[in-house]
Write a protein that holds these residues in place. Sequence first.
Motif, PDB file in Angstrom:
ATOM      1  N   GLU A 191       0.819  -1.211   0.000  1.00 25.96           N
ATOM      2  CA  GLU A 191       0.000   0.000   0.000  1.00 25.96           C
ATOM      3  C   GLU A 191       0.857   1.267   0.000  1.00 25.96           C
ATOM      4  OE1 GLU A 191      -0.558  -2.620   1.868  1.00 25.96           O
ATOM      5  OE2 GLU A 191      -2.480  -3.315   1.045  1.00 25.96           O
ATOM      6  N   ALA A 192       2.153   1.110   0.334  1.00 24.50           N
ATOM      7  CA  ALA A 192       3.049   2.274   0.358  1.00 24.50           C
ATOM      8  C   ALA A 192       3.544   2.640  -1.038  1.00 24.50           C
ATOM      9  CB  ALA A 192       4.248   1.986   1.267  1.00 24.50           C
ATOM     10  N   LEU A 193       3.302   1.776  -2.021  1.00 18.80           N
ATOM     11  CA  LEU A 193       3.757   2.059  -3.374  1.00 18.80           C
ATOM     12  C   LEU A 193       2.967   3.225  -3.964  1.00 18.80           C
ATOM     13  CD1 LEU A 193       4.134  -1.546  -4.864  1.00 18.80           C
ATOM     14  CD2 LEU A 193       5.906  -0.083  -3.894  1.00 18.80           C
ATOM     15  N   GLY A 194       3.700   4.154  -4.595  1.00 20.17           N
ATOM     16  CA  GLY A 194       3.042   5.323  -5.159  1.00 20.17           C
ATOM     17  C   GLY A 194       2.754   5.202  -6.638  1.00 20.17           C
ATOM     18  N   ALA A 195       3.402   4.293  -7.326  1.00 21.86           N
ATOM     19  CA  ALA A 195       3.214   4.112  -8.763  1.00 21.86           C
ATOM     20  C   ALA A 195       3.817   2.785  -9.180  1.00 21.86           C
ATOM     21  CB  ALA A 195       3.857   5.258  -9.535  1.00 21.86           C
ATOM     22  N   VAL A 196       3.407   2.313 -10.332  1.00 25.59           N
ATOM     23  CA  VAL A 196       3.938   1.074 -10.891  1.00 25.59           C
ATOM     24  C   VAL A 196       4.344   1.340 -12.337  1.00 25.59           C
ATOM     25  CG1 VAL A 196       3.470  -1.346 -11.457  1.00 25.59           C
ATOM     26  CG2 VAL A 196       2.410  -0.311  -9.437  1.00 25.59           C
ATOM     27  N   PRO A 233      -1.036   5.197 -10.175  1.00 29.05           N
ATOM     28  CA  PRO A 233      -0.796   5.298 -11.616  1.00 29.05           C
ATOM     29  C   PRO A 233       0.085   4.164 -12.138  1.00 29.05           C
ATOM     30  CG  PRO A 233      -0.319   7.380 -10.497  1.00 29.05           C
ATOM     31  CD  PRO A 233      -0.479   6.355  -9.442  1.00 29.05           C
ATOM     32  N   PHE A 234      -0.156   3.807 -13.393  1.00 27.27           N
ATOM     33  CA  PHE A 234       0.695   2.851 -14.094  1.00 27.27           C
ATOM     34  C   PHE A 234       1.375   3.587 -15.237  1.00 27.27           C
ATOM     35  CE2 PHE A 234       1.424   0.022 -17.721  1.00 27.27           C
ATOM     36  CZ  PHE A 234       2.240  -0.935 -17.137  1.00 27.27           C
ATOM     37  N   TYR A 235       2.711   3.409 -15.359  1.00 31.31           N
ATOM     38  CA  TYR A 235       3.471   4.069 -16.409  1.00 31.31           C
ATOM     39  C   TYR A 235       4.147   3.018 -17.283  1.00 31.31           C
ATOM     40  CZ  TYR A 235       2.858   8.103 -13.353  1.00 31.31           C
ATOM     41  OH  TYR A 235       2.313   9.095 -12.569  1.00 31.31           O
ATOM     42  N   ALA A 236       3.966   3.157 -18.592  1.00 32.77           N
ATOM     43  CA  ALA A 236       4.531   2.206 -19.552  1.00 32.77           C
ATOM     44  C   ALA A 236       5.768   2.800 -20.216  1.00 32.77           C
ATOM     45  CB  ALA A 236       3.490   1.853 -20.605  1.00 32.77           C
ATOM     46  N   PHE A 237       6.821   1.997 -20.279  1.00 34.50           N
ATOM     47  CA  PHE A 237       8.043   2.393 -20.962  1.00 34.50           C
ATOM     48  C   PHE A 237       8.475   1.265 -21.891  1.00 34.50           C
ATOM     49  CE2 PHE A 237       8.038   4.599 -16.863  1.00 34.50           C
ATOM     50  CZ  PHE A 237       8.126   5.916 -17.292  1.00 34.50           C
ATOM     51  N   SER A 238       9.467   1.540 -22.722  1.00 34.90           N
ATOM     52  CA  SER A 238       9.989   0.494 -23.599  1.00 34.90           C
ATOM     53  C   SER A 238      11.202  -0.172 -22.956  1.00 34.90           C
ATOM     54  CB  SER A 238      10.374   1.070 -24.965  1.00 34.90           C
ATOM     55  OG  SER A 238      11.596   1.798 -24.877  1.00 34.90           O
ATOM     56  N   HIS A 239      11.500  -1.361 -23.427  1.00 31.03           N
ATOM     57  CA  HIS A 239      12.674  -2.105 -22.980  1.00 31.03           C
ATOM     58  C   HIS A 239      13.941  -1.279 -23.213  1.00 31.03           C
ATOM     59  CE1 HIS A 239      15.095  -5.755 -22.311  1.00 31.03           C
ATOM     60  NE2 HIS A 239      15.784  -5.430 -23.388  1.00 31.03           N
ATOM     61  N   GLN A 240      14.007  -0.636 -24.366  1.00 32.40           N
ATOM     62  CA  GLN A 240      15.179   0.160 -24.717  1.00 32.40           C
ATOM     63  C   GLN A 240      15.321   1.371 -23.801  1.00 32.40           C
ATOM     64  OE1 GLN A 240      15.579   2.225 -28.736  1.00 32.40           O
ATOM     65  NE2 GLN A 240      16.894   0.418 -28.986  1.00 32.40           N
ATOM     66  N   GLN A 241      14.217   2.048 -23.506  1.00 31.08           N
ATOM     67  CA  GLN A 241      14.266   3.185 -22.591  1.00 31.08           C
ATOM     68  C   GLN A 241      14.756   2.757 -21.211  1.00 31.08           C
ATOM     69  OE1 GLN A 241      10.144   4.363 -23.154  1.00 31.08           O
ATOM     70  NE2 GLN A 241      10.768   6.264 -24.151  1.00 31.08           N
ATOM     71  N   GLY A 242      14.352   1.577 -20.774  1.00 32.22           N
ATOM     72  CA  GLY A 242      14.817   1.070 -19.490  1.00 32.22           C
ATOM     73  C   GLY A 242      16.312   0.838 -19.467  1.00 32.22           C
ATOM     74  N   HIS A 243      16.848   0.248 -20.535  1.00 37.32           N
ATOM     75  CA  HIS A 243      18.291   0.012 -20.608  1.00 37.32           C
ATOM     76  C   HIS A 243      19.076   1.323 -20.575  1.00 37.32           C
ATOM     77  CE1 HIS A 243      19.252  -4.167 -20.811  1.00 37.32           C
ATOM     78  NE2 HIS A 243      18.441  -4.419 -21.823  1.00 37.32           N
ATOM     79  N   LEU A 244      18.624   2.313 -21.332  1.00 42.19           N
ATOM     80  CA  LEU A 244      19.349   3.577 -21.386  1.00 42.19           C
ATOM     81  C   LEU A 244      19.303   4.290 -20.038  1.00 42.19           C
ATOM     82  CD1 LEU A 244      18.272   4.916 -24.909  1.00 42.19           C
ATOM     83  CD2 LEU A 244      20.375   3.734 -24.281  1.00 42.19           C
ATOM     84  N   ALA A 245      18.155   4.246 -19.376  1.00 41.73           N
ATOM     85  CA  ALA A 245      18.037   4.895 -18.067  1.00 41.73           C
ATOM     86  C   ALA A 245      18.899   4.194 -17.025  1.00 41.73           C
ATOM     87  CB  ALA A 245      16.581   4.907 -17.627  1.00 41.73           C
ATOM     88  N   ALA A 246      18.923   2.856 -17.045  1.00 42.70           N
ATOM     89  CA  ALA A 246      19.749   2.108 -16.094  1.00 42.70           C
ATOM     90  C   ALA A 246      21.226   2.413 -16.307  1.00 42.70           C
ATOM     91  CB  ALA A 246      19.494   0.609 -16.235  1.00 42.70           C
ATOM     92  N   ALA A 247      21.631   2.517 -17.573  1.00 40.83           N
ATOM     93  CA  ALA A 247      23.030   2.812 -17.873  1.00 40.83           C
ATOM     94  C   ALA A 247      23.403   4.214 -17.409  1.00 40.83           C
ATOM     95  CB  ALA A 247      23.287   2.662 -19.368  1.00 40.83           C
ATOM     96  N   SER A 307       0.914  -6.878 -17.831  1.00 40.20           N
ATOM     97  CA  SER A 307      -0.336  -7.305 -17.190  1.00 40.20           C
ATOM     98  C   SER A 307      -0.208  -7.328 -15.677  1.00 40.20           C
ATOM     99  CB  SER A 307      -0.764  -8.682 -17.711  1.00 40.20           C
ATOM    100  OG  SER A 307       0.217  -9.665 -17.408  1.00 40.20           O
ATOM    101  N   GLN A 308       0.929  -7.805 -15.168  1.00 43.24           N
ATOM    102  CA  GLN A 308       1.148  -7.807 -13.723  1.00 43.24           C
ATOM    103  C   GLN A 308       1.173  -6.381 -13.186  1.00 43.24           C
ATOM    104  OE1 GLN A 308       1.885 -10.246 -11.307  1.00 43.24           O
ATOM    105  NE2 GLN A 308       1.531 -11.994 -12.637  1.00 43.24           N
ATOM    106  N   GLY A 309       1.871  -5.506 -13.885  1.00 44.22           N
ATOM    107  CA  GLY A 309       1.995  -4.119 -13.423  1.00 44.22           C
ATOM    108  C   GLY A 309       0.676  -3.382 -13.432  1.00 44.22           C
ATOM    109  N   GLN A 310      -0.078  -3.539 -14.512  1.00 46.94           N
ATOM    110  CA  GLN A 310      -1.366  -2.858 -14.601  1.00 46.94           C
ATOM    111  C   GLN A 310      -2.348  -3.391 -13.558  1.00 46.94           C
ATOM    112  OE1 GLN A 310      -1.724  -3.628 -18.905  1.00 46.94           O
ATOM    113  NE2 GLN A 310      -2.116  -1.452 -19.155  1.00 46.94           N
ATOM    114  N   SER A 311      -2.334  -4.697 -13.338  1.00 48.47           N
ATOM    115  CA  SER A 311      -3.222  -5.286 -12.329  1.00 48.47           C
ATOM    116  C   SER A 311      -2.893  -4.760 -10.939  1.00 48.47           C
ATOM    117  CB  SER A 311      -3.113  -6.820 -12.348  1.00 48.47           C
ATOM    118  OG  SER A 311      -3.514  -7.338 -13.595  1.00 48.47           O
TER     119      SER A 311
END
Length: 265
Positions: free
Chosen positions: A18-23, A57-71, A45-49
């Motif tokens: 319940e402490a989560l503010g977004a997924v 809120p649920f926020y959708a990103f791409s696999h590539q955007q995730g890699h660039l942000a992590a780097a 599906s897991q995230g939206q559920s």
Amino acid sequence: MKRLPELLGALAEKISLEALGAVGASTRPRAVEGSYMPCFLAGASQGQSLAHVLGVPFYAFSHQQGHLAAAAWSAGRMDLLDRPFLAWHLSGGTTELLRAEPEGDGVAVRAEILGGTTDISAGQLIDRTGKKLGLPFPAGKAVDELSLQARDKTHFRVKVSDCTFSFSGIENKMNALAEGGTPPAEVCWYVLSSIIQGVETATQQALVRYPGLPVLCAGGVASNQLLRQRMTKACGAVFAEPRFSTDNAMGVAILTWRIHSKEGL
């Protein structure tokens, strides 16, 4: 599909959900129209559920955007996400040279493909080399370590045109070397140094077109030691920490935090 419920249960034992503010989740390979792979339905599906149940809120990103942000995050260069930069996405399925710039919301980046491989990816070539030599799969770490023991250090001269190249010729030569009795360490060096020559040359061509842009390297292949040494020396490339080179979830978490904070939720 099997692991996500188990991991969610483990998370619930450590914190109150319940402490989560977004997924946030990766929902597609790239942030372009029509980009789709069915494997992304698991996280989406897991995230939206979870977001629906918690009323967040649920926020959708791409696999590539995730890699660039992590780097960018692991390299201590989050500033790169706020301005144009060049990026390599080097992984098991992708070898792409990108020109990235902030999206309109100022959270993630959109990327234009400038070049890369026209056939197999760097990760595929490395894994096929490992399989040919009887190394464990995935073979990146083993090929990397074995290559450092090579005495005869030769490589394939990759032809690069307009930031684009092919790796099939390297694969053919790798098979011939392995079947001809060339020591495994030298086969590994041959493959890795050939890949790096192609990546380095394509980067130099891109920098002629876009002078002064910083270069970020992301994806699992970006953890290779020789690649990091050569690209850092050649153009001051920025790399993710090796353990975050393969990490997409951390990047998506960072992007989720950025948009959640920006919206003041």
